[in-house]
Design an enzyme around this catalytic site. Sequence first.
Site, PDB file in Angstrom:
ATOM      1  N   ASP A  32      84.370  21.113  31.241  1.00  0.00           N
ATOM      2  CA  ASP A  32      84.366  21.828  29.961  1.00  0.00           C
ATOM      3  C   ASP A  32      82.940  22.255  29.635  1.00  0.00           C
ATOM      4  OD1 ASP A  32      86.475  21.804  27.291  1.00  0.00           O
ATOM      5  OD2 ASP A  32      84.352  22.222  26.924  1.00  0.00           O
ATOM      6  N   ILE A  33      82.808  23.462  29.099  1.00  0.00           N
ATOM      7  CA  ILE A  33      81.477  24.002  28.810  1.00  0.00           C
ATOM      8  C   ILE A  33      80.826  23.283  27.629  1.00  0.00           C
ATOM      9  CG2 ILE A  33      82.105  25.833  27.159  1.00  0.00           C
ATOM     10  CD1 ILE A  33      80.427  27.746  28.943  1.00  0.00           C
ATOM     11  N   ASN A  89      96.153  20.270  23.635  1.00  0.00           N
ATOM     12  CA  ASN A  89      96.235  20.834  22.292  1.00  0.00           C
ATOM     13  C   ASN A  89      97.213  22.009  22.322  1.00  0.00           C
ATOM     14  OD1 ASN A  89      94.300  19.129  21.063  1.00  0.00           O
ATOM     15  ND2 ASN A  89      92.644  20.324  21.987  1.00  0.00           N
ATOM     16  N   GLU A  97      92.401  26.570  21.080  1.00  0.00           N
ATOM     17  CA  GLU A  97      91.532  27.754  21.003  1.00  0.00           C
ATOM     18  C   GLU A  97      91.758  28.711  22.158  1.00  0.00           C
ATOM     19  OE1 GLU A  97      87.563  26.200  20.737  1.00  0.00           O
ATOM     20  OE2 GLU A  97      87.784  25.708  18.610  1.00  0.00           O
ATOM     21  N   VAL A  98      92.068  28.182  23.324  1.00  0.00           N
ATOM     22  CA  VAL A  98      92.284  29.024  24.502  1.00  0.00           C
ATOM     23  C   VAL A  98      93.769  28.976  24.841  1.00  0.00           C
ATOM     24  CG1 VAL A  98      91.750  29.417  26.931  1.00  0.00           C
ATOM     25  CG2 VAL A  98      89.952  28.613  25.372  1.00  0.00           C
ATOM     26  N   HIS A 102      96.092  24.225  29.302  1.00  0.00           N
ATOM     27  CA  HIS A 102      95.079  23.408  29.973  1.00  0.00           C
ATOM     28  C   HIS A 102      95.208  22.003  29.447  1.00  0.00           C
ATOM     29  CE1 HIS A 102      93.386  25.079  26.273  1.00  0.00           C
ATOM     30  NE2 HIS A 102      92.696  23.957  26.150  1.00  0.00           N
ATOM     31  N   HIS A 104      92.918  18.553  28.879  1.00  0.00           N
ATOM     32  CA  HIS A 104      91.603  17.939  28.860  1.00  0.00           C
ATOM     33  C   HIS A 104      91.738  16.560  29.497  1.00  0.00           C
ATOM     34  CE1 HIS A 104      90.024  20.691  25.579  1.00  0.00           C
ATOM     35  NE2 HIS A 104      91.321  20.795  25.364  1.00  0.00           N
TER      36      HIS A 104
HETATM   37  P1  5GP Z   1      91.358  23.888  23.254  1.00  0.00           P
HETATM   38  O1  5GP Z   1      90.739  23.755  21.902  1.00  0.00           O
HETATM   39  O2  5GP Z   1      92.008  25.242  23.434  1.00  0.00           O
HETATM   40  O3  5GP Z   1      92.274  22.757  23.597  1.00  0.00           O
HETATM   41  O4  5GP Z   1      90.182  23.750  24.302  1.00  0.00           O
HETATM   42  C1  5GP Z   1      89.506  24.820  24.861  1.00  0.00           C
HETATM   43  C2  5GP Z   1      88.344  24.239  25.617  1.00  0.00           C
HETATM   44  O5  5GP Z   1      87.832  25.222  26.489  1.00  0.00           O
HETATM   45  C3  5GP Z   1      87.180  23.799  24.724  1.00  0.00           C
HETATM   46  O6  5GP Z   1      86.925  22.415  24.943  1.00  0.00           O
HETATM   47  C4  5GP Z   1      86.027  24.681  25.168  1.00  0.00           C
HETATM   48  O7  5GP Z   1      84.786  24.011  25.167  1.00  0.00           O
HETATM   49  C5  5GP Z   1      86.445  25.101  26.557  1.00  0.00           C
HETATM   50  N1  5GP Z   1      85.946  26.398  26.983  1.00  0.00           N
HETATM   51  C6  5GP Z   1      86.035  27.559  26.295  1.00  0.00           C
HETATM   52  N2  5GP Z   1      85.494  28.564  27.009  1.00  0.00           N
HETATM   53  C7  5GP Z   1      85.068  28.027  28.181  1.00  0.00           C
HETATM   54  C8  5GP Z   1      84.433  28.561  29.331  1.00  0.00           C
HETATM   55  O8  5GP Z   1      84.136  29.755  29.430  1.00  0.00           O
HETATM   56  N3  5GP Z   1      84.136  27.706  30.343  1.00  0.00           N
HETATM   57  C9  5GP Z   1      84.456  26.370  30.270  1.00  0.00           C
HETATM   58  N4  5GP Z   1      84.112  25.623  31.321  1.00  0.00           N
HETATM   59  N5  5GP Z   1      85.051  25.829  29.200  1.00  0.00           N
HETATM   60  C10 5GP Z   1      85.365  26.642  28.165  1.00  0.00           C
END
Ligand code: 5GP
Length: 121
Positions: A32-33, A89, A97-98, A102, A104
């Site tokens: 994760d970034i 999530n 958010e994405v 996915h 975690h």
């Molecule tokens: P969500 O909130 O959708 O469950 O998690 C999305 C995750 O994707 C976040 O933890 C965020 O830091 C990670 N993320 C978003 N954009 C990128 C990216 O371009 N590269 C990587 N490695 N992680 C990302």
Amino acid sequence: MSASQCIFCRISAGEIPCRQVYATSTVLAFHDIQPQAPTHILLIPRLHIATLNDFPIEQRGLAADLIAATQQIVRDLGLATRGYRVIINTNADAGQEVFHLHWHICGGQPLGKMLTINRAQ
Ligand code: 5GP
Ligand code: ZN
């Protein structure tokens, strides 16, 4: 969002770099970034699936691939025995958010209680 604009589809296609930890023809895992634990991995199916709600249940092989990947990753990163947490999530209340499915994989320190909820709300 179309798959061509999806950030995780673009990572899967190699158009956006990532710190890869595991890859097969069907799944990909990378750091994760913005890590929220000492080890914070994202595991995705290469197939664009927006949320867990949309997982095509007939894709049993893909579900098994994701679990097999998780087992391998946590072994490789030394988390299997000491422990880790898998989080998916889904939609607004979970803060997704994405919108490419996915999970975690978080670990590397004691992670505390599973949820912190503001009980006053
Ligand atoms: P969500 O909130 O959708 O469950 O998690 C999305 C995750 O994707 C976040 O933890 C965020 O830091 C990670 N993320 C978003 N954009 C990128 C990216 O371009 N590269 C990587 N490695 N992680 C990302
Ligand atoms: Zn996607």
